[in-house]
Structure formats: structure tokens, C-alpha cells
Design a protein around this motif. Structure first.
Motif, PDB file in Angstrom:
ATOM      1  N   ASP A   1      41.100  40.143  15.560  1.00  0.00           N
ATOM      2  CA  ASP A   1      42.192  40.216  14.582  1.00  0.00           C
ATOM      3  C   ASP A   1      42.605  41.663  14.361  1.00  0.00           C
ATOM      4  OD1 ASP A   1      42.325  37.367  13.508  1.00  0.00           O
ATOM      5  OD2 ASP A   1      40.200  37.823  13.290  1.00  0.00           O
ATOM      6  N   PRO A   2      43.896  41.978  14.494  1.00  0.00           N
ATOM      7  CA  PRO A   2      44.331  43.365  14.255  1.00  0.00           C
ATOM      8  C   PRO A   2      44.055  43.782  12.813  1.00  0.00           C
ATOM      9  CG  PRO A   2      46.035  42.119  15.407  1.00  0.00           C
ATOM     10  CD  PRO A   2      45.002  41.130  14.962  1.00  0.00           C
ATOM     11  N   ALA A   3      43.719  45.037  12.654  1.00  0.00           N
ATOM     12  CA  ALA A   3      43.414  45.557  11.320  1.00  0.00           C
ATOM     13  C   ALA A   3      44.608  46.218  10.676  1.00  0.00           C
ATOM     14  CB  ALA A   3      42.254  46.553  11.408  1.00  0.00           C
ATOM     15  N   THR A   4      45.666  46.475  11.453  1.00  0.00           N
ATOM     16  CA  THR A   4      46.822  47.190  10.923  1.00  0.00           C
ATOM     17  C   THR A   4      48.107  46.468  11.332  1.00  0.00           C
ATOM     18  OG1 THR A   4      47.076  48.586  12.865  1.00  0.00           O
ATOM     19  CG2 THR A   4      45.599  49.380  11.123  1.00  0.00           C
ATOM     20  N   LEU A   5      49.215  46.809  10.657  1.00  0.00           N
ATOM     21  CA  LEU A   5      50.507  46.263  11.038  1.00  0.00           C
ATOM     22  C   LEU A   5      50.887  46.683  12.448  1.00  0.00           C
ATOM     23  CD1 LEU A   5      52.562  46.714   7.736  1.00  0.00           C
ATOM     24  CD2 LEU A   5      51.671  44.594   8.696  1.00  0.00           C
ATOM     25  N   ALA A   6      50.554  47.904  12.803  1.00  0.00           N
ATOM     26  CA  ALA A   6      50.840  48.366  14.153  1.00  0.00           C
ATOM     27  C   ALA A   6      50.094  47.520  15.182  1.00  0.00           C
ATOM     28  CB  ALA A   6      50.466  49.839  14.295  1.00  0.00           C
ATOM     29  N   GLY A   7      48.879  47.143  14.839  1.00  0.00           N
ATOM     30  CA  GLY A   7      48.110  46.285  15.734  1.00  0.00           C
ATOM     31  C   GLY A   7      48.742  44.912  15.899  1.00  0.00           C
ATOM     32  N   TRP A   8      49.281  44.374  14.808  1.00  0.00           N
ATOM     33  CA  TRP A   8      49.959  43.080  14.906  1.00  0.00           C
ATOM     34  C   TRP A   8      51.245  43.200  15.717  1.00  0.00           C
ATOM     35  CZ3 TRP A   8      48.084  38.481  14.312  1.00  0.00           C
ATOM     36  CH2 TRP A   8      46.994  38.281  13.462  1.00  0.00           C
ATOM     37  N   PHE A   9      51.947  44.301  15.594  1.00  0.00           N
ATOM     38  CA  PHE A   9      53.147  44.491  16.412  1.00  0.00           C
ATOM     39  C   PHE A   9      52.781  44.481  17.885  1.00  0.00           C
ATOM     40  CE2 PHE A   9      56.198  47.080  18.726  1.00  0.00           C
ATOM     41  CZ  PHE A   9      57.382  46.451  18.383  1.00  0.00           C
ATOM     42  N   ASP A  10      51.669  45.106  18.235  1.00  0.00           N
ATOM     43  CA  ASP A  10      51.216  45.101  19.623  1.00  0.00           C
ATOM     44  C   ASP A  10      50.914  43.674  20.071  1.00  0.00           C
ATOM     45  OD1 ASP A  10      50.173  46.382  22.107  1.00  0.00           O
ATOM     46  OD2 ASP A  10      48.295  45.524  21.383  1.00  0.00           O
ATOM     47  N   PHE A  11      50.317  42.879  19.198  1.00  0.00           N
ATOM     48  CA  PHE A  11      50.040  41.483  19.523  1.00  0.00           C
ATOM     49  C   PHE A  11      51.336  40.729  19.798  1.00  0.00           C
ATOM     50  CE2 PHE A  11      45.830  39.339  18.447  1.00  0.00           C
ATOM     51  CZ  PHE A  11      45.092  40.383  18.985  1.00  0.00           C
ATOM     52  N   LEU A  12      52.350  40.976  18.956  1.00  0.00           N
ATOM     53  CA  LEU A  12      53.602  40.237  19.068  1.00  0.00           C
ATOM     54  C   LEU A  12      54.416  40.650  20.291  1.00  0.00           C
ATOM     55  CD1 LEU A  12      54.679  40.336  15.324  1.00  0.00           C
ATOM     56  CD2 LEU A  12      54.256  38.250  16.627  1.00  0.00           C
ATOM     57  N   SER A  13      54.302  41.884  20.691  1.00  0.00           N
ATOM     58  CA  SER A  13      55.193  42.419  21.717  1.00  0.00           C
ATOM     59  C   SER A  13      54.474  42.828  22.986  1.00  0.00           C
ATOM     60  CB  SER A  13      55.950  43.628  21.163  1.00  0.00           C
ATOM     61  OG  SER A  13      55.038  44.638  20.748  1.00  0.00           O
ATOM     62  N   GLY A  14      53.206  42.534  23.090  1.00  0.00           N
ATOM     63  CA  GLY A  14      52.428  43.069  24.216  1.00  0.00           C
ATOM     64  C   GLY A  14      52.488  42.255  25.480  1.00  0.00           C
ATOM     65  N   GLY A  15      53.212  41.134  25.498  1.00  0.00           N
ATOM     66  CA  GLY A  15      53.314  40.329  26.708  1.00  0.00           C
ATOM     67  C   GLY A  15      52.149  39.361  26.845  1.00  0.00           C
ATOM     68  N   ILE A  16      52.020  38.755  28.024  1.00  0.00           N
ATOM     69  CA  ILE A  16      50.962  37.783  28.282  1.00  0.00           C
ATOM     70  C   ILE A  16      49.655  38.530  28.492  1.00  0.00           C
ATOM     71  CG2 ILE A  16      50.204  35.853  29.690  1.00  0.00           C
ATOM     72  CD1 ILE A  16      52.796  35.328  28.196  1.00  0.00           C
ATOM     73  N   VAL A  17      48.747  38.400  27.562  1.00  0.00           N
ATOM     74  CA  VAL A  17      47.476  39.116  27.610  1.00  0.00           C
ATOM     75  C   VAL A  17      46.343  38.113  27.426  1.00  0.00           C
ATOM     76  CG1 VAL A  17      46.036  40.894  26.552  1.00  0.00           C
ATOM     77  CG2 VAL A  17      48.522  41.202  26.663  1.00  0.00           C
ATOM     78  N   GLY A  18      45.351  38.175  28.282  1.00  0.00           N
ATOM     79  CA  GLY A  18      44.176  37.332  28.107  1.00  0.00           C
ATOM     80  C   GLY A  18      44.449  35.885  28.448  1.00  0.00           C
ATOM     81  N   LEU A  19      44.635  35.567  29.756  1.00  0.00           N
ATOM     82  CA  LEU A  19      44.910  34.184  30.131  1.00  0.00           C
ATOM     83  C   LEU A  19      43.753  33.260  29.776  1.00  0.00           C
ATOM     84  CD1 LEU A  19      46.626  34.752  33.580  1.00  0.00           C
ATOM     85  CD2 LEU A  19      47.693  34.302  31.388  1.00  0.00           C
ATOM     86  N   GLY A  20      42.585  33.782  29.679  1.00  0.00           N
ATOM     87  CA  GLY A  20      41.439  32.995  29.247  1.00  0.00           C
ATOM     88  C   GLY A  20      40.664  32.414  30.417  1.00  0.00           C
ATOM     89  N   PRO A  21      39.713  31.528  30.108  1.00  0.00           N
ATOM     90  CA  PRO A  21      39.400  31.102  28.729  1.00  0.00           C
ATOM     91  C   PRO A  21      38.620  32.153  27.946  1.00  0.00           C
ATOM     92  CG  PRO A  21      37.893  30.075  30.276  1.00  0.00           C
ATOM     93  CD  PRO A  21      38.887  30.834  31.111  1.00  0.00           C
ATOM     94  N   ILE A  22      38.839  32.148  26.631  1.00  0.00           N
ATOM     95  CA  ILE A  22      38.137  33.040  25.709  1.00  0.00           C
ATOM     96  C   ILE A  22      37.279  32.168  24.810  1.00  0.00           C
ATOM     97  CG2 ILE A  22      38.409  34.619  23.773  1.00  0.00           C
ATOM     98  CD1 ILE A  22      41.004  35.566  25.059  1.00  0.00           C
ATOM     99  N   GLY A  23      36.019  32.512  24.677  1.00  0.00           N
ATOM    100  CA  GLY A  23      35.133  31.747  23.838  1.00  0.00           C
ATOM    101  C   GLY A  23      33.833  31.456  24.562  1.00  0.00           C
ATOM    102  N   PRO A  24      32.966  30.642  23.945  1.00  0.00           N
ATOM    103  CA  PRO A  24      33.154  29.950  22.651  1.00  0.00           C
ATOM    104  C   PRO A  24      33.113  30.925  21.471  1.00  0.00           C
ATOM    105  CG  PRO A  24      30.926  29.641  23.412  1.00  0.00           C
ATOM    106  CD  PRO A  24      31.649  30.365  24.524  1.00  0.00           C
ATOM    107  N   SER A  25      33.980  30.669  20.503  1.00  0.00           N
ATOM    108  CA  SER A  25      34.068  31.537  19.328  1.00  0.00           C
ATOM    109  C   SER A  25      34.955  30.861  18.299  1.00  0.00           C
ATOM    110  CB  SER A  25      34.664  32.896  19.716  1.00  0.00           C
ATOM    111  OG  SER A  25      35.975  32.703  20.212  1.00  0.00           O
TER     112      SER A  25
END
Length: 560
Positions: free
Chosen positions: A98-122
Motif C-alpha cells: 500500500d502506498p504511504a503517500t499521495l505521490a505513491g498512489w499516483f504512481d500506482f494509478l499511472s504506472g502501467g501494467i505492473v506485476g502480472l502475478g500471481p502475487i500471494g498468498p497474502s
């Protein structure tokens, strides 16, 4: 933003829910390069047993449960996916937390396809975004998504295809932004703090849309009106809305209205109601120093108040027509804890009562020698003359003996010292009874600060007045204090605190109806709610109060 949900009960459409988001730009400038999407936190099994992945072929964000075949997912129906992230709580074993800052969330929203997966278990989450999106001034943008379930990945794939087919078959009206393009609401009166009435206006995109309006399906806030009357004029509809299930509404608040047209199309949720009230004119009477606790002269021509304009807090008198140039100091004054406070003008206009050093005093309104009415060991404050001038009610605090605490007492206008007759406690069953206000010689209002702060009443001549106090203001709301009675005895004014601040409220003592006094001057009544009084003018057309270190008067003659 408004969210609409589409659900279906029949196969093959019973294993998904479509969600429509309408984003409306209410500003006068366009919004550009906007990244919009949906975050989903699906816990198929226990939170720590989920795995997430992006299925690129179908632009599907998929969640599965460790050790099972159960699958869930979400997709964008109306737009291509430009960004995907699978992520989880920090330390959960996934590369994106989870991003800790607004800038981090912007990167999440605009960063493209990242981490095709699978990710987990978590304890995992997924984000789907589309960008860039522009919304013109006053315009809207729709994003459709679907939340899909499945017994296994193959079943999930079938249900995703069904959701896409259903979306393609939806009528265009369902895919467009909601129809209402402008709403205004105007109202003022309330029967209780959680109820209100309004007249609202909806403006649709065309007369054809307006012709489909069904008043029985309109709702504003959390309530649909029991009855809606409609006046049609081209694409504009005016209708009555009653019983808002919300906190007191004031100028500048916003509430969403919505409903359903006769063809089933939803409307109005994106349009925000801006409350429009006729503001009552406020006049500032002082400009020098700190000024508190004003009181009217019986003829309405003068006020007395506390001011430190000469250095120490003392009682001053001022002629309203002549203004501050006529201000006259009546007492010598003292420091903060020993200063004069709580002045009140006698009914015959000759004398002003006040408190100092825990005692009650009087001074001639024309100036002269002071008279001490009570001792200074009882923490006496807030003297108030009875209508016939024979008694004075006041607040007395006692740290020992009975009644312990702060309560309302009455004494002869001559005072305990001169008459030798001790004051009588008349309200003793509350933890903190303060701020007395006479209505008649047999009716006294006061503030009880025991739990929910409210206004109570008591008959000072009741044989057992301490047990006879009745609550006057409703249980709803907190911080109702400083009662003031209108000259005709029909209206109670008081200061009321809520999450929105402190306001002057009028209560019709016959109907219980409440009216907030909307001030045309932004002043803070916070301190006024704790250590000052408000007071009707002798003709009942104005209310005197102090706020932000100055004395004001508000004209309420055109409020009703």
C-alpha cells in the motif's frame, strides 16, 4: 461522483454485478489527464490466503484462494485497462505494498501494467485504471466495471464473457451520464434537528427527459419524499422535498439528489444540492478591545457589555445611536479571573447586575457606587433579573455541602447581604446547571451541562423545584446553551454546537419547530457558546450577541 449498481438474477447473468461510476466536473475549468479506476480488496477465503494475478488476454484482475478453485475478478467494461497493480499490506510478501503517500498512489494509478502475478498468498488487493481521461467544465465521464465470481477459473471466464455481452447490449441511455444537469435547493425551517423541508429544482438535458420525471421516485440525501408536487416548465422541474434524514443543513452544504425516470433510467445523483438561504443582516457594534456578554437596555436604545478597552475587563454602557464614541466605563475592572462579567439590565432600566470575584454586584446604569449582593465564596455568576424586578436568578458553584456542584439559585433583588435572606437553590438535580433566563416570574430557563448539553425549564416557586426541571430543547444535537426568550414569550433562542460549529437557533415553543439564524457575516460563535449570553431586543426584531471579541446584532425580523 455517483455509483449505480446493475444486478441480474437469471443465468447467465447471475454471477456478476455491473457498477457504473459517473464523475462530474462541477468546476468552471476542465479536468485533464485524469486517471480513474477501481481498487478491489476481495478476500475469497481468509485474508492471508489470497493470490492475485492479471489475465492480460481478457484484461481481468483475478483473485483465487489458496488450495481451492474458487475465483473472483473485476474488469473494466467501458474502457481499456491502462494500468494494473496487485499489492498487499507491507510485509505481506508481495512486491507492491500500500502506498504511504499521495505521490505513491499516483504512481500506482499511472504506472502501467505492473506485476502480472500471481502475487500471494497474502492479504492482497488489485487496482485497474484507465487513462488519460479529460472532463470538460460542467461535463461528466462514465466508467463501467464488473465484479465477477466463479467456481473455478474456467467458470470465471464464462461469467466475464457474459458481463461483457450484457454491457454491449445495454441501451445507450444506461451508459450515458445521469441526466440531471443542475439542482438548487432553498429551505430554512426545521421541526427537529434531523428533519427539514425544501423546494428543489432539477434541470434536465431536454424537455423530453423532463417529461419522464416521476416524483414518486425522487430522493435527496437518504430520504425519498412522501409526496412530491411537480411544476413543469420546459426542462425544469420544481418539487417539494420533506423530511431530510440528515444533520441540520446550512448555507453551503451539499446533498445529492437522485431518482428514476419512468423509463427506468436513473438520474440526478451526480448533481449536488447547494443550499441557498436568505441571510440575516449582521451589524458589528464594537471595534475596540475585547468585548463580551452584551445586554440590552429595556428601551432598546443602549447596551451594556464587558470590555477591556481601558486595560482591565469592566462593565461599559453604550448608546446605540451615538455608537462607540458614547461608551462609558461603569466599573473599575479587574484581571481575567477577577474581572467583571455577565451584565444584565434591570427591567426598570436603572441598574445593571454583574458578577466579579465569585460574587454578584450591581451598579447604577448612569454610573455610581456599586452594591454587593452576595459574598464571594460561592462562585456566583450570570445574574438575571426577573421580569417584575423583584428577584435575581444566578448560577452558584459549591465545592462542599448541599447542593454540591453548579446550580441555579434565586434571591431577592436586594441581595443576600442587605436583606439577610439567603438565596434559594431551585435547580439541583443536574451536574452543572448554568446560564439562567427568566420567561415569566413562574418560569425560568437554564442550561444543564450533564451529558448532552441542553436547555431546561423550572418553576422557581415550585415546592420541590430541583426535581421538576423539564427538558425544552430536543435530545438531538449537542451543546444547546445560553437560552434567551422573546418578548412575547413564544420563541426561545439559544446557541447550539455541532460538528459544523456554533449557530443561533430559534425554537417555536408552541410547535417545537427550529429555525437556524443564517448570518450574512462569517463570525465564530465558539467562545459565545461557553462564556457569554445572547439576548432579544425589547421589540423582538433583533438578537444581540458577542463573537470573536466583538458585539454584534442580527436582524431576524425577516426570518419567518
Amino acid at each position: 461522483m455517483v455509483r449505480e449498481t446493475f444486478a441480474f438474477s437469471a443465468v447467465p447473468d447471475d454471477d456478476y454485478v455491473m457498477v457504473k461510476y459517473t464523475l462530474t466536473n462541477l468546476t468552471a475549468a476542465p479536468v485533464t489527464d485524469l486517471h480513474i479506476g477501481e481498487i478491489l480488496d476481495v478476500d475469497v477465503a481468509s485474508p492471508g490466503q489470497n493470490s492475485v494475478a492479471f489475465i492480460a488476454a481478457g484484461e481481468l484482475a483475478q483473485t483465487t484462494s489458496l488450495g481451492t478453485t474458487v475465483s473472483h475478478g473485476h474488469i473494466l467494461l467501458s474502457d481499456p485497462v491502462t494500468s494494473y497493480r496487485g499489492f498487499c499490506s507491507a510485509g505481506g510478501g508481495c512486491p507492491n505494498s500500500d502506498p504511504a503517500t499521495l505521490a505513491g498512489w499516483f504512481d500506482f494509478l499511472s504506472g502501467g501494467i505492473v506485476g502480472l502475478g500471481p502475487i500471494g498468498p497474502s492479504d492482497s488487493r488489485e487496482l485497474l485504471t484507465t487513462a488519460p481521461v479529460d472532463i470538460p467544465a460542467g461535463g461528466s465521464r462514465v466508467l463501467f466495471t464488473a465484479l465477477v465470481g466463479g467456481d473455478d477459473p474456467a467458470d470465471l471466464s464464462v461469467n466475464v464473457a457474459a458481463a461483457r455481452a450484457k454491457f454491449a447490449a445495454l441501451p445507450q441511455a444506461a451508459k450515458d451520464p445521469v441526466l440531471a444537469t443542475g439542482v438548487e435547493v432553498s429551505f430554512r425551517k426545521f421541526k427537529a434537528f434531523s428533519q427539514g423541508a425544501a423546494v428543489a429544482t432539477l434541470t434536465f438535458g431536454s424537455p423530453a427527459e423532463a417529461s419522464l420525471f416521476d416524483g414518486r421516485n425522487v430522493g435527496c440525501g437518504e430520504v425519498s419524499p412522501r409526496q412530491t408536487s411537480v411544476a413543469r416548465s420546459k426542462a425544469t422541474l420544481k418539487f417539494n422535498v420533506t423530511d431530510f434524514d440528515t444533520e441540520r443543513i446550512r448555507d453551503g452544504d451539499r446533498i445529492a439528489c437522485g431518482g428514476k425516470l419512468t423509463d427506468g433510467t436513473l438520474y440526478g445523483g451526480t448533481t449536488i444540492l447547494t443550499v441557498k438561504q436568505k441571510l440575516m443582516p449582521v451589524t458589528r457594534l464594537t471595534s475596540i478591545g475585547q468585548n463580551l456578554g452584551p445586554t440590552w437596555s429595556p428601551d432598546g436604545n443602549s447596551i451594556a457589555f464587558v470590555s477591556d478597552r481601558a486595560g482591565l475587563r469592566s462593565i461599559w454602557r453604550m448608546d446605540l445611536a451615538a455608537g462607540e464614541a458614547s461608551a462609558v466605563q461603569l466599573t473599575a475592572g479587574g484581571g481575567f479571573f477577577s474581572s467583571e462579567r455577565n451584565p444584565d439590565w434591570s427591567p426598570d432600566g436603572s441598574t445593571i447586575a454583574f458578577s466579579r470575584d465569585g460574587g454578584i454586584f450591581t451598579v447604577p446604569a448612569a454610573g455610581g457606587a456599586e452594591t454587593q449582593l452576595t459574598g464571594t465564596s460561592g462562585f456566583d455568576q450570570d445574574p438575571r433579573w426577573s421580569p417584575d424586578g423583584s428577584q435575581i436568578a444566578f448560577q452558584r458553584g459549591q465545592s462542599v455541602g448541599f447542593p454540591f456542584g453548579n446550580h441555579i439559585w434565586t434571591m431577592s433583588a436586594a441581595g443576600e447581604i442587605a436583606s439577610g435572606v439567603p438565596a434559594v437553590a431551585i435547580a439541583t438535580n443536574g451536574g452543572l446547571d448554568i446560564q439562567p433566563e427568566w420567561a415569566t416570574d413562574r418560569l425560568l430557563y437554564f442550561t444543564r451541562s450533564a451529558g448532552d448539553v441542553g436547555i431546561f425549564s423550572v418553576d422557581p416557586l415550585d415546592p420541590e423545584p430541583g426535581t421538576a426541571a423539564l427538558r425544552v430543547t430536543p435530545d438531538e444535537g449537542t451543546g444547546n446553551r445560553h437560552p434567551a426568550i422573546s418578548p412575547d414569550g413564544n420563541t426561545l433562542a439559544f446557541l447550539s454546537s455541532s460538528s459544523a460549529g456554533v449557530e443561533i437557533v430559534l425554537q417555536d415553543l408552541g410547535t417545537g419547530e427550529h429555525t437556524i439564524v443564517p448570518l450574512d457575516t462569517p463570525v465564530s460563535l465558539f467562545l459565545a457558546s461557553t462564556n457569554q449570553n445572547i439576548e432579544f431586543s425589547p421589540d423582538g426584531r433583533q438578537i444581540l450577541f458577542a463573537a470573536s471579541s466583538h458585539v454584534y446584532v442580527v436582524d431576524i425580523s425577516k426570518l419567518k
